[in-house]
Design a protein around this motif. Sequence first.
Motif, PDB file in Angstrom:
ATOM      1  N   ILE A   1      41.170  41.847  48.533  1.00  0.00           N
ATOM      2  CA  ILE A   1      40.616  43.097  48.026  1.00  0.00           C
ATOM      3  C   ILE A   1      40.093  42.856  46.615  1.00  0.00           C
ATOM      4  CG2 ILE A   1      41.109  45.507  47.427  1.00  0.00           C
ATOM      5  CD1 ILE A   1      43.402  45.449  49.430  1.00  0.00           C
ATOM      6  N   THR A   2      38.872  43.298  46.368  1.00  0.00           N
ATOM      7  CA  THR A   2      38.305  43.171  45.036  1.00  0.00           C
ATOM      8  C   THR A   2      38.680  44.402  44.224  1.00  0.00           C
ATOM      9  OG1 THR A   2      36.473  41.879  45.899  1.00  0.00           O
ATOM     10  CG2 THR A   2      36.182  42.844  43.715  1.00  0.00           C
ATOM     11  N   MET A   3      39.355  44.177  43.099  1.00  0.00           N
ATOM     12  CA  MET A   3      39.782  45.264  42.218  1.00  0.00           C
ATOM     13  C   MET A   3      39.171  45.019  40.843  1.00  0.00           C
ATOM     14  SD  MET A   3      43.689  45.724  43.570  1.00  0.00           S
ATOM     15  CE  MET A   3      43.737  47.426  42.982  1.00  0.00           C
ATOM     16  N   GLN A   4      39.569  45.804  39.865  1.00  0.00           N
ATOM     17  CA  GLN A   4      39.052  45.615  38.514  1.00  0.00           C
ATOM     18  C   GLN A   4      40.197  45.338  37.557  1.00  0.00           C
ATOM     19  OE1 GLN A   4      36.733  49.035  37.422  1.00  0.00           O
ATOM     20  NE2 GLN A   4      34.935  48.317  38.544  1.00  0.00           N
ATOM     21  N   ASP A   5      39.956  44.432  36.609  1.00  0.00           N
ATOM     22  CA  ASP A   5      40.966  44.217  35.577  1.00  0.00           C
ATOM     23  C   ASP A   5      40.804  45.273  34.477  1.00  0.00           C
ATOM     24  OD1 ASP A   5      38.891  43.438  33.917  1.00  0.00           O
ATOM     25  OD2 ASP A   5      39.365  41.298  34.015  1.00  0.00           O
TER      26      ASP A   5
ATOM     27  N   PRO B   1      35.495  42.445  37.982  1.00  0.00           N
ATOM     28  CA  PRO B   1      36.042  42.324  39.341  1.00  0.00           C
ATOM     29  C   PRO B   1      37.018  41.156  39.446  1.00  0.00           C
ATOM     30  CG  PRO B   1      33.752  41.588  39.293  1.00  0.00           C
ATOM     31  CD  PRO B   1      34.063  42.110  37.919  1.00  0.00           C
ATOM     32  N   VAL B   2      38.151  41.395  40.090  1.00  0.00           N
ATOM     33  CA  VAL B   2      39.120  40.334  40.363  1.00  0.00           C
ATOM     34  C   VAL B   2      39.553  40.468  41.818  1.00  0.00           C
ATOM     35  CG1 VAL B   2      40.016  39.927  38.038  1.00  0.00           C
ATOM     36  CG2 VAL B   2      40.954  41.788  39.406  1.00  0.00           C
ATOM     37  N   ASP B   3      39.616  39.327  42.508  1.00  0.00           N
ATOM     38  CA  ASP B   3      40.032  39.334  43.906  1.00  0.00           C
ATOM     39  C   ASP B   3      41.527  39.121  43.990  1.00  0.00           C
ATOM     40  OD1 ASP B   3      37.512  39.740  44.933  1.00  0.00           O
ATOM     41  OD2 ASP B   3      37.056  37.601  45.002  1.00  0.00           O
ATOM     42  N   GLY B   4      42.168  39.972  44.766  1.00  0.00           N
ATOM     43  CA  GLY B   4      43.593  39.810  45.016  1.00  0.00           C
ATOM     44  C   GLY B   4      43.853  39.783  46.510  1.00  0.00           C
ATOM     45  N   ILE B   5      44.976  39.191  46.877  1.00  0.00           N
ATOM     46  CA  ILE B   5      45.361  39.113  48.284  1.00  0.00           C
ATOM     47  C   ILE B   5      46.628  39.936  48.485  1.00  0.00           C
ATOM     48  CG2 ILE B   5      46.230  37.554  50.072  1.00  0.00           C
ATOM     49  CD1 ILE B   5      44.292  35.438  48.871  1.00  0.00           C
TER      50      ILE B   5
END
Length: 168
Positions: free
Chosen positions: A103-107, A112-116
């Motif tokens: 899932i691409t979220m925001q810092d 954009p930062v991708d997290g699993i």
Amino acid sequence: MKVGNNKVVSLVYELREDDANGDLIQKVEKESPFVHLFGVGSLLPAFEHALEGLVAGDSFSFGIPAAGSYGEHNPEVVYTLEKSMFEIDGVVEDGLLEIGNQITMQDQDGNPVDGIVLDVTNEGVVMDFNHPLAGINLYFTGKVLEVRDATAEELAHGHVHGPHGHHH
Ligand code: ZN
């Protein structure tokens, strides 16, 4: 022509974990080869180094330890986030929070930062923001399909144009 800086290189490869018998992580086939402009700094330095000097038709196999690729897995960038952070208009989209989803979220700065998704518990959603290959020793086997000079425009843009490249 040899693989080196400012050459456009087409490759096929298999990426496995640890060694030639490890789990398959990624397979790039000749119908859709990996085409890249070398020497612009967007590839792992160890990857470019291992391929330098090869010519079309050459095969290769080499390993890159985690420390030389995406680093060790860092537990400090695994967070438990409130489920509400994944809601849009108060609703979490069906299937969004499946374990293993990226899932691409925001810092904090809006980048954009991708997290699993690692886990979903009563406390929230456990998200891992490490690179998906962090902590994994990489092993590549493959073949060089083509090596050509980059065009002046490609060098100016820092990426490949044409088939399998970017257009802009
Ligand atoms: Zn361009």
